[in-house]
Design a protein around this motif. Structure first.
Motif, PDB file in Angstrom:
ATOM      1  N   LEU A  45       6.030  80.703  17.146  1.00 50.83           N
ATOM      2  CA  LEU A  45       5.876  81.592  18.294  1.00 50.83           C
ATOM      3  C   LEU A  45       7.227  81.946  18.915  1.00 50.83           C
ATOM      4  O   LEU A  45       7.377  82.960  19.571  1.00 50.83           O
ATOM      5  CB  LEU A  45       4.945  80.967  19.333  1.00 50.83           C
ATOM      6  CG  LEU A  45       3.539  80.714  18.796  1.00 50.83           C
ATOM      7  CD1 LEU A  45       2.693  79.985  19.808  1.00 50.83           C
ATOM      8  CD2 LEU A  45       2.877  82.016  18.385  1.00 50.83           C
ATOM      9  N   GLU A  46       8.219  81.081  18.670  1.00 52.69           N
ATOM     10  CA  GLU A  46       9.552  81.382  19.224  1.00 52.69           C
ATOM     11  C   GLU A  46      10.370  82.276  18.303  1.00 52.69           C
ATOM     12  O   GLU A  46      11.330  82.907  18.743  1.00 52.69           O
ATOM     13  CB  GLU A  46      10.295  80.087  19.530  1.00 52.69           C
ATOM     14  CG  GLU A  46       9.797  79.504  20.838  1.00 52.69           C
ATOM     15  CD  GLU A  46      10.380  78.142  21.147  1.00 52.69           C
ATOM     16  OE1 GLU A  46      11.426  77.793  20.566  1.00 52.69           O
ATOM     17  OE2 GLU A  46       9.765  77.443  21.962  1.00 52.69           O
ATOM     18  N   LEU A  47       9.995  82.324  17.006  1.00 51.38           N
ATOM     19  CA  LEU A  47      10.718  83.225  16.096  1.00 51.38           C
ATOM     20  C   LEU A  47      10.189  84.655  16.184  1.00 51.38           C
ATOM     21  O   LEU A  47      10.890  85.598  15.822  1.00 51.38           O
ATOM     22  CB  LEU A  47      10.613  82.728  14.651  1.00 51.38           C
ATOM     23  CG  LEU A  47      11.366  81.433  14.328  1.00 51.38           C
ATOM     24  CD1 LEU A  47      11.208  81.086  12.857  1.00 51.38           C
ATOM     25  CD2 LEU A  47      12.850  81.567  14.669  1.00 51.38           C
ATOM     26  N   ALA A  48       8.933  84.804  16.646  1.00 53.31           N
ATOM     27  CA  ALA A  48       8.303  86.131  16.676  1.00 53.31           C
ATOM     28  C   ALA A  48       8.592  86.840  17.993  1.00 53.31           C
ATOM     29  O   ALA A  48       7.677  87.282  18.688  1.00 53.31           O
ATOM     30  CB  ALA A  48       6.804  85.994  16.436  1.00 53.31           C
ATOM     31  N   THR A  49       9.867  86.937  18.340  1.00 55.64           N
ATOM     32  CA  THR A  49      10.241  87.621  19.583  1.00 55.64           C
ATOM     33  C   THR A  49      11.499  88.462  19.347  1.00 55.64           C
ATOM     34  O   THR A  49      12.346  88.103  18.519  1.00 55.64           O
ATOM     35  CB  THR A  49      10.574  86.618  20.719  1.00 55.64           C
ATOM     36  OG1 THR A  49      11.764  85.904  20.356  1.00 55.64           O
ATOM     37  CG2 THR A  49       9.446  85.648  20.986  1.00 55.64           C
ATOM     38  N   PRO A  50      11.655  89.554  20.111  1.00 55.60           N
ATOM     39  CA  PRO A  50      12.886  90.349  20.010  1.00 55.60           C
ATOM     40  C   PRO A  50      14.108  89.523  20.420  1.00 55.60           C
ATOM     41  O   PRO A  50      15.192  89.706  19.875  1.00 55.60           O
ATOM     42  CB  PRO A  50      12.669  91.506  20.986  1.00 55.60           C
ATOM     43  CG  PRO A  50      11.299  91.386  21.533  1.00 55.60           C
ATOM     44  CD  PRO A  50      10.672  90.121  21.054  1.00 55.60           C
ATOM     45  N   GLU A  51      13.909  88.585  21.347  1.00 53.66           N
ATOM     46  CA  GLU A  51      15.044  87.769  21.809  1.00 53.66           C
ATOM     47  C   GLU A  51      15.572  86.889  20.661  1.00 53.66           C
ATOM     48  O   GLU A  51      16.781  86.713  20.499  1.00 53.66           O
ATOM     49  CB  GLU A  51      14.629  86.866  22.986  1.00 53.66           C
ATOM     50  CG  GLU A  51      14.299  87.608  24.267  1.00 53.66           C
ATOM     51  CD  GLU A  51      12.907  88.263  24.250  1.00 53.66           C
ATOM     52  OE1 GLU A  51      12.052  87.863  23.419  1.00 53.66           O
ATOM     53  OE2 GLU A  51      12.677  89.191  25.045  1.00 53.66           O
ATOM     54  N   ALA A  52      14.658  86.328  19.872  1.00 55.82           N
ATOM     55  CA  ALA A  52      15.080  85.474  18.753  1.00 55.82           C
ATOM     56  C   ALA A  52      15.890  86.294  17.748  1.00 55.82           C
ATOM     57  O   ALA A  52      16.921  85.837  17.241  1.00 55.82           O
ATOM     58  CB  ALA A  52      13.864  84.848  18.073  1.00 55.82           C
ATOM     59  N   PHE A  53      15.447  87.538  17.467  1.00 54.12           N
ATOM     60  CA  PHE A  53      16.164  88.374  16.499  1.00 54.12           C
ATOM     61  C   PHE A  53      17.545  88.755  17.039  1.00 54.12           C
ATOM     62  O   PHE A  53      18.528  88.757  16.294  1.00 54.12           O
ATOM     63  CB  PHE A  53      15.341  89.625  16.166  1.00 54.12           C
ATOM     64  CG  PHE A  53      15.935  90.465  15.070  1.00 54.12           C
ATOM     65  CD1 PHE A  53      15.955  90.007  13.750  1.00 54.12           C
ATOM     66  CD2 PHE A  53      16.485  91.713  15.347  1.00 54.12           C
ATOM     67  CE1 PHE A  53      16.517  90.778  12.732  1.00 54.12           C
ATOM     68  CE2 PHE A  53      17.047  92.495  14.337  1.00 54.12           C
ATOM     69  CZ  PHE A  53      17.054  92.026  13.025  1.00 54.12           C
ATOM     70  N   ALA A  54      17.615  89.038  18.344  1.00 55.72           N
ATOM     71  CA  ALA A  54      18.908  89.406  18.928  1.00 55.72           C
ATOM     72  C   ALA A  54      19.872  88.219  18.890  1.00 55.72           C
ATOM     73  O   ALA A  54      21.058  88.362  18.612  1.00 55.72           O
ATOM     74  CB  ALA A  54      18.711  89.875  20.369  1.00 55.72           C
ATOM     75  N   ARG A  55      19.324  87.016  19.116  1.00 54.56           N
ATOM     76  CA  ARG A  55      20.160  85.808  19.172  1.00 54.56           C
ATOM     77  C   ARG A  55      20.642  85.405  17.779  1.00 54.56           C
ATOM     78  O   ARG A  55      21.795  85.054  17.589  1.00 54.56           O
ATOM     79  CB  ARG A  55      19.302  84.686  19.774  1.00 54.56           C
ATOM     80  CG  ARG A  55      20.042  83.487  20.269  1.00 54.56           C
ATOM     81  CD  ARG A  55      19.164  82.577  21.129  1.00 54.56           C
ATOM     82  NE  ARG A  55      17.849  82.294  20.562  1.00 54.56           N
ATOM     83  CZ  ARG A  55      16.693  82.569  21.162  1.00 54.56           C
ATOM     84  NH1 ARG A  55      16.667  83.123  22.353  1.00 54.56           N
ATOM     85  NH2 ARG A  55      15.544  82.268  20.581  1.00 54.56           N
ATOM     86  N   ASP A  56      19.735  85.477  16.794  1.00 58.32           N
ATOM     87  CA  ASP A  56      20.056  84.961  15.463  1.00 58.32           C
ATOM     88  C   ASP A  56      19.297  85.760  14.396  1.00 58.32           C
ATOM     89  O   ASP A  56      18.300  85.313  13.852  1.00 58.32           O
ATOM     90  CB  ASP A  56      19.659  83.467  15.401  1.00 58.32           C
ATOM     91  CG  ASP A  56      20.253  82.774  14.195  1.00 58.32           C
ATOM     92  OD1 ASP A  56      20.675  83.479  13.249  1.00 58.32           O
ATOM     93  OD2 ASP A  56      20.281  81.528  14.179  1.00 58.32           O
ATOM     94  N   PRO A  57      19.800  86.991  14.089  1.00 57.16           N
ATOM     95  CA  PRO A  57      19.081  87.858  13.158  1.00 57.16           C
ATOM     96  C   PRO A  57      18.862  87.205  11.787  1.00 57.16           C
ATOM     97  O   PRO A  57      17.804  87.398  11.168  1.00 57.16           O
ATOM     98  CB  PRO A  57      19.970  89.101  13.036  1.00 57.16           C
ATOM     99  CG  PRO A  57      21.100  88.941  13.971  1.00 57.16           C
ATOM    100  CD  PRO A  57      21.018  87.607  14.644  1.00 57.16           C
ATOM    101  N   ALA A  58      19.836  86.437  11.304  1.00 62.66           N
ATOM    102  CA  ALA A  58      19.704  85.861   9.956  1.00 62.66           C
ATOM    103  C   ALA A  58      18.603  84.803   9.906  1.00 62.66           C
ATOM    104  O   ALA A  58      17.907  84.652   8.892  1.00 62.66           O
ATOM    105  CB  ALA A  58      21.042  85.256   9.515  1.00 62.66           C
TER     106      ALA A  58
END
Ligand code: BJW
Ligand code: ZN
Length: 257
Positions: A45-58
């Protein structure tokens, strides 16, 4: 079952909404059991957020590539096929899914409402250009690996998965079509979803308020239990073929397999 079979045979419009449990018997982990192996140290649930992608796209892109490879290697199961068989038997049928795999399409549906997008439609996170990659042979899913996202062919921005993350708006025309079907159907099935994520979790409520018979298929209790007319407790791949056979006979499921 008898009352439900009679309702189904008389129904003019059936809507089915599926969640992760519908693909579980194809070997795709459900969302809330999602992390296995090396990924178990993360919370899905924490990976499925825009914030997670912005923080660590890889990190996020690597997780979605792992899931995309799993989905490419998976096959539709008896539940997907039973839903396709049901669609062939009723005058009007709407299929709504929260899943981002394409197993319903591969079981024979051509108009699936994907509420949460698709693993197979990545786009640029900056300019939204769809990203087309060369055809590929699905590789062994790479568990727990970070992977840099490809660069957009137009603006060089990082490509993102074509899915709907928490806090993002669902595609309006898809949500509208699903809400309309929920409000117009005679029978609404909620299959393999924990009914915790909105606005998807509202659809059976819309159906019930409009007078439809709401049926839930799930081995476990969920938030929908108290309002569903029928709670069919078990795996979708067992319950749904049994129901389709009871309503339309053996040849209905044989045609879909
Ligand atoms: C079997 C089985 C077998 C096992 N056979 N069954 C109103 C109230 C409160 C909050 C909100 C609200 N409206 C919006 C929100 C915020 C948020 C939300 O809902 N939060 C809740 C957690 C409270 N919603 C959103 O942010 C949505 N956007 C939105 O509404 O925009 C406007 C807005 C924004 C912000 C605030 C307010 C309004 C977007 C939601 C997008 C969800 N995205 C994800 C990721 C998609 C990409 C990906 O796959 O990575 O979608 S999250 C995740 O959950 C994924 C799933 O599609 C979704 C649902 O999960 P599902 O399918 O139910 O899976 P599980 O694992 O939970 O359950 C599996 C079930 O199967 C279990 O019950 C098992 O028992 C069962 N099962 N084996 C049958 N064989
Ligand atoms: Zn771009």
């Amino acid at each position: 079952m008898d009352e439900l079979v009679a309702t189904l045979r008389a129904a003019r419009h059936v809507a089915v909404m599926t969640g992760a449990g519908a693909s579980a018997e194809s070997g795709i982990p459900t969302f809330r059991d999602a992390m296995s192996g090396l990924w178990s140290r993360f919370d899905a649930l924490e990976l499925a957020t825009p914030e997670a992608f912005a923080r660590d796209p890889a990190l996020v892109w690597g997780w979605y590539e792992w899931r995309r490879m799993m989905a490419l290697r998976a096959q539709p199961n008896a539940g997907h096929r039973a839903i396709a068989a049901m669609a062939a038997k009723v005058p009007r049928f709407t299929l709504i899914t929260q899943n981002v795999d394409d197993l319903h399409e591969r079981a024979g549906h051509d108009a699936v409402l994907h509420l949460h997008g698709s693993l197979h439609r990545p786009r640029c996170s900056v300019c939204a250009l769809p990203h087309v990659s060369p055809p590929e042979i699905p590789a062994e899913p790479r568990n727990g690996r970070r992977l840099a996202p490809p660069a957009c062919h137009r603006c060089g921005g990082p490509v993102r998965p074509g899915v709907v993350w928490f806090g993002e708006i669902l595609l309006e025309r898809t949500l509208r079509a699903a809400q309309l079907a929920a409000g117009e159907c005679d029978v609404f099935f909620s299959v393999g979803t924990s009914s915790q994520v909105y606005p998807a979790a509202q659809l059976p409520q819309i159906a019930q308020h409009a007078g439809a018979v709401v049926v839930q298929v799930n081995p476990d209790r969920t938030a929908l239990d108290d309002s569903a007319r029928h709670n069919l407790r078990g795996q979708a791949g067992e319950i749904l073929p049994r129901l389709v056979r009871a309503a339309w006979g053996d040849e209905a499921t044989a045609a879909a397999s």
